[in-house]
Design an enzyme around this catalytic site. Structure first.
Site, PDB file in Angstrom:
ATOM      1  N   ASN A   1       0.832  -1.212   0.000  1.00 54.25           N
ATOM      2  CA  ASN A   1       0.000   0.000   0.000  1.00 54.25           C
ATOM      3  C   ASN A   1       0.863   1.257   0.000  1.00 54.25           C
ATOM      4  O   ASN A   1       1.906   1.322   0.650  1.00 54.25           O
ATOM      5  CB  ASN A   1      -1.026   0.002   1.145  1.00 54.25           C
ATOM      6  CG  ASN A   1      -0.471  -0.267   2.514  1.00 54.25           C
ATOM      7  OD1 ASN A   1       0.538  -0.942   2.673  1.00 54.25           O
ATOM      8  ND2 ASN A   1      -1.134   0.255   3.525  1.00 54.25           N
ATOM      9  N   CYS A  36      -4.323   0.809  -2.340  1.00 50.36           N
ATOM     10  CA  CYS A  36      -4.123  -0.449  -1.619  1.00 50.36           C
ATOM     11  C   CYS A  36      -3.053  -1.297  -2.305  1.00 50.36           C
ATOM     12  O   CYS A  36      -2.850  -1.213  -3.525  1.00 50.36           O
ATOM     13  CB  CYS A  36      -5.403  -1.257  -1.600  1.00 50.36           C
ATOM     14  SG  CYS A  36      -6.743  -0.548  -0.653  1.00 50.36           S
ATOM     15  N   GLU A  72      -3.202  -4.368  -3.092  1.00 47.97           N
ATOM     16  CA  GLU A  72      -3.769  -5.253  -4.113  1.00 47.97           C
ATOM     17  C   GLU A  72      -3.837  -4.543  -5.461  1.00 47.97           C
ATOM     18  O   GLU A  72      -3.476  -5.105  -6.497  1.00 47.97           O
ATOM     19  CB  GLU A  72      -5.178  -5.708  -3.709  1.00 47.97           C
ATOM     20  CG  GLU A  72      -5.222  -6.585  -2.476  1.00 47.97           C
ATOM     21  CD  GLU A  72      -5.379  -5.802  -1.176  1.00 47.97           C
ATOM     22  OE1 GLU A  72      -4.873  -4.657  -1.084  1.00 47.97           O
ATOM     23  OE2 GLU A  72      -5.995  -6.329  -0.242  1.00 47.97           O
ATOM     24  N   CYS A  89     -10.874  -3.068  -4.309  1.00 50.03           N
ATOM     25  CA  CYS A  89      -9.918  -4.093  -4.766  1.00 50.03           C
ATOM     26  C   CYS A  89     -10.650  -5.341  -5.256  1.00 50.03           C
ATOM     27  O   CYS A  89     -10.235  -5.985  -6.214  1.00 50.03           O
ATOM     28  CB  CYS A  89      -8.918  -4.429  -3.663  1.00 50.03           C
ATOM     29  SG  CYS A  89      -7.769  -3.086  -3.337  1.00 50.03           S
TER      30      CYS A  89
HETATM   31  N1  THU Z   1      -5.230  -1.467   2.651  1.00 53.69           N
HETATM   32  C1  THU Z   1      -4.678  -2.263   1.693  1.00 53.69           C
HETATM   33  O1  THU Z   1      -3.642  -1.946   1.115  1.00 53.69           O
HETATM   34  N2  THU Z   1      -5.313  -3.418   1.401  1.00 53.69           N
HETATM   35  C2  THU Z   1      -6.384  -3.919   2.064  1.00 53.69           C
HETATM   36  O2  THU Z   1      -6.840  -5.012   1.758  1.00 53.69           O
HETATM   37  C3  THU Z   1      -6.988  -3.149   3.150  1.00 53.69           C
HETATM   38  C4  THU Z   1      -6.468  -1.773   3.328  1.00 53.69           C
HETATM   39  C5  THU Z   1      -4.514  -0.252   3.028  1.00 53.69           C
HETATM   40  C6  THU Z   1      -5.138   1.044   2.633  1.00 53.69           C
HETATM   41  C7  THU Z   1      -4.490   1.994   3.633  1.00 53.69           C
HETATM   42  O3  THU Z   1      -3.196   2.357   3.152  1.00 53.69           O
HETATM   43  C8  THU Z   1      -4.303   1.142   4.864  1.00 53.69           C
HETATM   44  O4  THU Z   1      -4.371  -0.208   4.426  1.00 53.69           O
HETATM   45  C9  THU Z   1      -5.323   1.378   5.953  1.00 53.69           C
HETATM   46  O5  THU Z   1      -6.608   1.266   5.452  1.00 53.69           O
END
Ligand code: THU
Length: 164
Positions: free
Chosen positions: A61, A72, A74, A113
């Site tokens: 992320n 994110c 993903e 995602c």
């Molecule tokens: N986040 C992800 O990268 N993937 C997920 O599946 C859930 C959330 C990140 C977004 C943000 O940078 C941090 O986690 C907190 O929400």
């Protein structure tokens, strides 16, 4: 009136039970958490994709002071795979996270995602295996459809107005 219910089949593995290929992909997702840029949430997420040609594409992320501009793990990985390997199906995705206190939380992809995963799956024409890391073990779900019922998918393309 009719009552209809949905169900989802999934598997839970203890880490030691994970087949070697999945364990390797999960290890890459865990490693990818180290590259997260997370000055705002402190929540590290890593993701690893296995492609049909054997390539592994990872992502983490990436946050921004203008919060919604961040992305994110993903989608960082999925969009990079779409760019670097546009014609190669994605076969599996492993996702792992490290919370701000250093613990390993259960992680599951957000709605946006899931939407991108859904289109990656229909674009590639292969069922995507999803591996979700967590303190109680690793959850395996076969196929994105189960994670996103009643989805707005590529079937709707035929009802778009090309002149619209
Ligand atoms: N986040 C992800 O990268 N993937 C997920 O599946 C859930 C959330 C990140 C977004 C943000 O940078 C941090 O986690 C907190 O929400």
């Amino acid at each position: 009136m009719k009552e209809v219910s949905l169900s989802l089949d999934y598997h839970i593995y203890r880490l030691a039970e994970l087949p070697a290929g999945y364990a390797g992909l999960l290890a890459r997702a865990r490693e990818a958490t180290e590259n997260a840029y997370i000055p705002y949430s402190g929540f590290r997420v890593g993701c690893a994709l296995l492609l049909a040609n054997g390539a592994v594409v990872t992502g983490s992320n990436q946050e921004n002071v203008a919060y919604p501009s961040g992305l994110c793990a993903e989608r960082v990985a999925l969009f990079h795979a779409g760019h670097a390997y546009p014609h190669i199906p994605v076969l599996a995705i492993a996702i792992s996270a490290v919370a701000s206190d250093g613990s390993l939380p259960f992680v599951s992809p957000c709605g946006a995602c899931r939407q991108v995963l859904l289109e990656t799956e229909s674009r590639g024409g292969k069922t995507i295996t999803i591996l979700l890391d967590g303190p109680e073990g690793v959850v395996r779900i076969d196929g994105v459809q189960g994670l996103l019922p009643f989805s707005f998918g590529t079937d709707y393309r035929s009802s778009f107005n090309p002149k619209g």
